[in-house]
Scaffold this active site. Structure first.
Site, PDB file in Angstrom:
ATOM      1  N   GLY A  17       0.785  -1.235   0.000  1.00  0.00           N
ATOM      2  CA  GLY A  17       0.000   0.000   0.000  1.00  0.00           C
ATOM      3  C   GLY A  17       0.814   1.280   0.000  1.00  0.00           C
ATOM      4  N   MET A  84      -3.408  -7.100  -7.230  1.00  0.00           N
ATOM      5  CA  MET A  84      -2.704  -8.159  -7.960  1.00  0.00           C
ATOM      6  C   MET A  84      -3.639  -9.209  -8.562  1.00  0.00           C
ATOM      7  SD  MET A  84       0.161  -6.802  -7.724  1.00  0.00           S
ATOM      8  CE  MET A  84       1.336  -7.980  -8.338  1.00  0.00           C
ATOM      9  N   ARG A  85      -4.854  -8.800  -8.862  1.00  0.00           N
ATOM     10  CA  ARG A  85      -5.805  -9.684  -9.539  1.00  0.00           C
ATOM     11  C   ARG A  85      -6.299  -9.006 -10.801  1.00  0.00           C
ATOM     12  NH1 ARG A  85      -6.916 -15.067  -8.446  1.00  0.00           N
ATOM     13  NH2 ARG A  85      -6.025 -15.464  -6.408  1.00  0.00           N
ATOM     14  N   VAL A  86      -6.699  -9.810 -11.777  1.00  0.00           N
ATOM     15  CA  VAL A  86      -7.274  -9.258 -12.992  1.00  0.00           C
ATOM     16  C   VAL A  86      -8.771  -9.081 -12.763  1.00  0.00           C
ATOM     17  CG1 VAL A  86      -7.665  -9.668 -15.448  1.00  0.00           C
ATOM     18  CG2 VAL A  86      -5.533 -10.427 -14.390  1.00  0.00           C
ATOM     19  N   ASN A  99      -4.623   1.796 -13.634  1.00  0.00           N
ATOM     20  CA  ASN A  99      -3.732   0.852 -12.955  1.00  0.00           C
ATOM     21  C   ASN A  99      -2.291   1.327 -13.093  1.00  0.00           C
ATOM     22  OD1 ASN A  99      -2.819  -1.708 -11.815  1.00  0.00           O
ATOM     23  ND2 ASN A  99      -2.277  -2.327 -13.897  1.00  0.00           N
ATOM     24  N   HIS A 101       1.576  -0.130 -13.228  1.00  0.00           N
ATOM     25  CA  HIS A 101       2.241  -1.406 -13.503  1.00  0.00           C
ATOM     26  C   HIS A 101       3.752  -1.174 -13.624  1.00  0.00           C
ATOM     27  CE1 HIS A 101       2.584  -5.509 -14.966  1.00  0.00           C
ATOM     28  NE2 HIS A 101       3.433  -5.041 -15.869  1.00  0.00           N
ATOM     29  N   GLU A 134     -10.725  -5.165 -20.254  1.00  0.00           N
ATOM     30  CA  GLU A 134     -10.800  -6.615 -19.973  1.00  0.00           C
ATOM     31  C   GLU A 134      -9.518  -7.347 -20.369  1.00  0.00           C
ATOM     32  OE1 GLU A 134     -13.140  -5.425 -23.539  1.00  0.00           O
ATOM     33  OE2 GLU A 134     -13.166  -4.851 -21.437  1.00  0.00           O
ATOM     34  N   GLU A 166       6.903   5.516  -9.657  1.00  0.00           N
ATOM     35  CA  GLU A 166       5.441   5.341  -9.566  1.00  0.00           C
ATOM     36  C   GLU A 166       4.832   6.422  -8.667  1.00  0.00           C
ATOM     37  OE1 GLU A 166       5.126   0.496 -10.161  1.00  0.00           O
ATOM     38  OE2 GLU A 166       4.829   1.326  -8.172  1.00  0.00           O
TER      39      GLU A 166
HETATM   40  C1  GAR Z   1       3.624  -1.516  -7.384  1.00  0.00           C
HETATM   41  O1  GAR Z   1       4.974  -1.489  -7.718  1.00  0.00           O
HETATM   42  C2  GAR Z   1       2.788  -1.749  -8.616  1.00  0.00           C
HETATM   43  O2  GAR Z   1       3.383  -1.277  -9.773  1.00  0.00           O
HETATM   44  C3  GAR Z   1       2.675  -3.248  -8.650  1.00  0.00           C
HETATM   45  O3  GAR Z   1       2.557  -3.626  -7.296  1.00  0.00           O
HETATM   46  C4  GAR Z   1       3.319  -2.735  -6.504  1.00  0.00           C
HETATM   47  C5  GAR Z   1       2.496  -2.374  -5.282  1.00  0.00           C
HETATM   48  O4  GAR Z   1       3.282  -1.725  -4.327  1.00  0.00           O
HETATM   49  N1  GAR Z   1       1.539  -3.665  -9.405  1.00  0.00           N
HETATM   50  C6  GAR Z   1       1.562  -4.702 -10.244  1.00  0.00           C
HETATM   51  O5  GAR Z   1       2.529  -5.421 -10.383  1.00  0.00           O
HETATM   52  C7  GAR Z   1       0.274  -4.924 -10.990  1.00  0.00           C
HETATM   53  N2  GAR Z   1       0.439  -5.856 -12.016  1.00  0.00           N
HETATM   54  P1  GAR Z   1       2.560  -0.986  -3.105  1.00  0.00           P
HETATM   55  O6  GAR Z   1       1.514  -1.955  -2.542  1.00  0.00           O
HETATM   56  O7  GAR Z   1       3.659  -0.729  -2.123  1.00  0.00           O
HETATM   57  O8  GAR Z   1       1.952   0.279  -3.645  1.00  0.00           O
END
Ligand code: GAR
Length: 178
Positions: A17, A84-86, A99, A101, A134, A166
């Site tokens: 988070g 982390m789910r589709v 989103n 990524h 989707e 990010e």
């Molecule tokens: C982030 O780096 C995000 O890009 C990735 O999860 C991490 C969450 O970090 N998301 C994915 O890989 C989606 N496919 P956080 O919970 O510390 O923000």
């Protein structure tokens, strides 16, 4: 007198988070009204408690419940911040979904994107904010940021650098969308 009307954000998380907390701290023109997490005890839930943001645990299997809850909270934009789910049916949600990524999409979709880039011996990778459709990690790109991969980089070191980017592009993308 004009009433200030902030855009209402709904966030979805599965893990630590840090992006969620960063949105709350930096997107001051927006109001984070609800965070839904599919993992019952996750860092994001703890951060929510600490920051006084309402949150709710819903299994990824109950997407209908997520749709109803975000609608009831009158959310204007949903942000997947480490979800982390589709989503089975993003079109069922009443508002746009974006989103973040950790790769330069369209390269390295799905899980373990940082490792995928390292394994492919790339010299650069990065992060992308895009609309959710989707198709996995394939919606229209809003913003991307490139990161150099150094010879000594590991998944851990590279993930840290990417996440710093990010924290910049996700709030900027939210400002662009809303
Ligand atoms: C982030 O780096 C995000 O890009 C990735 O999860 C991490 C969450 O970090 N998301 C994915 O890989 C989606 N496919 P956080 O919970 O510390 O923000």
């Amino acid at each position: 007198m004009l009433m200030e009307c902030k855009m209402r954000l709904g966030i979805m998380c599965s893990g630590n988070g840090t992006n969620f907390e960063n949105i709350i701290r930096t997107c001051t023109d927006h109001e984070v009204v609800l965070m839904i997490h599919n993992k019952e005890k996750c860092g994001a839930a703890k951060r929510s408690d600490k920051l006084g943001i309402p949150h709710c645990h819903i299994s990824h299997k109950n997407e209908d419940q997520m749709v109803k809850l975000f609608e009831a909270w009158r959310v204007d934009l949903i942000v997947l911040a480490g979800y982390m789910r589709v989503l089975k049916d993003p079109s069922a949600f009443h508002c746009p979904i974006i989103n973040v990524h950790p790769s330069l999409l369209p390269k390295y979709k799905g899980l373990n994107a940082v490792k995928q880039a390292l394994d492919a011996q790339e010299v650069t990778t990065g992060c992308t904010v895009h609309y959710v459709t989707e198709d996995l990690d394939a919606g229209e790109i809003i913003l991307q940021e490139e990161v150099s991969i150094l010879p000594h980089d590991t998944v851990e070191t590279l993930t840290k650098v990417i996440q710093q980017r990010e924290y910049e592009i996700l709030p900027r993308a939210i400002g662009m969308v809303g």
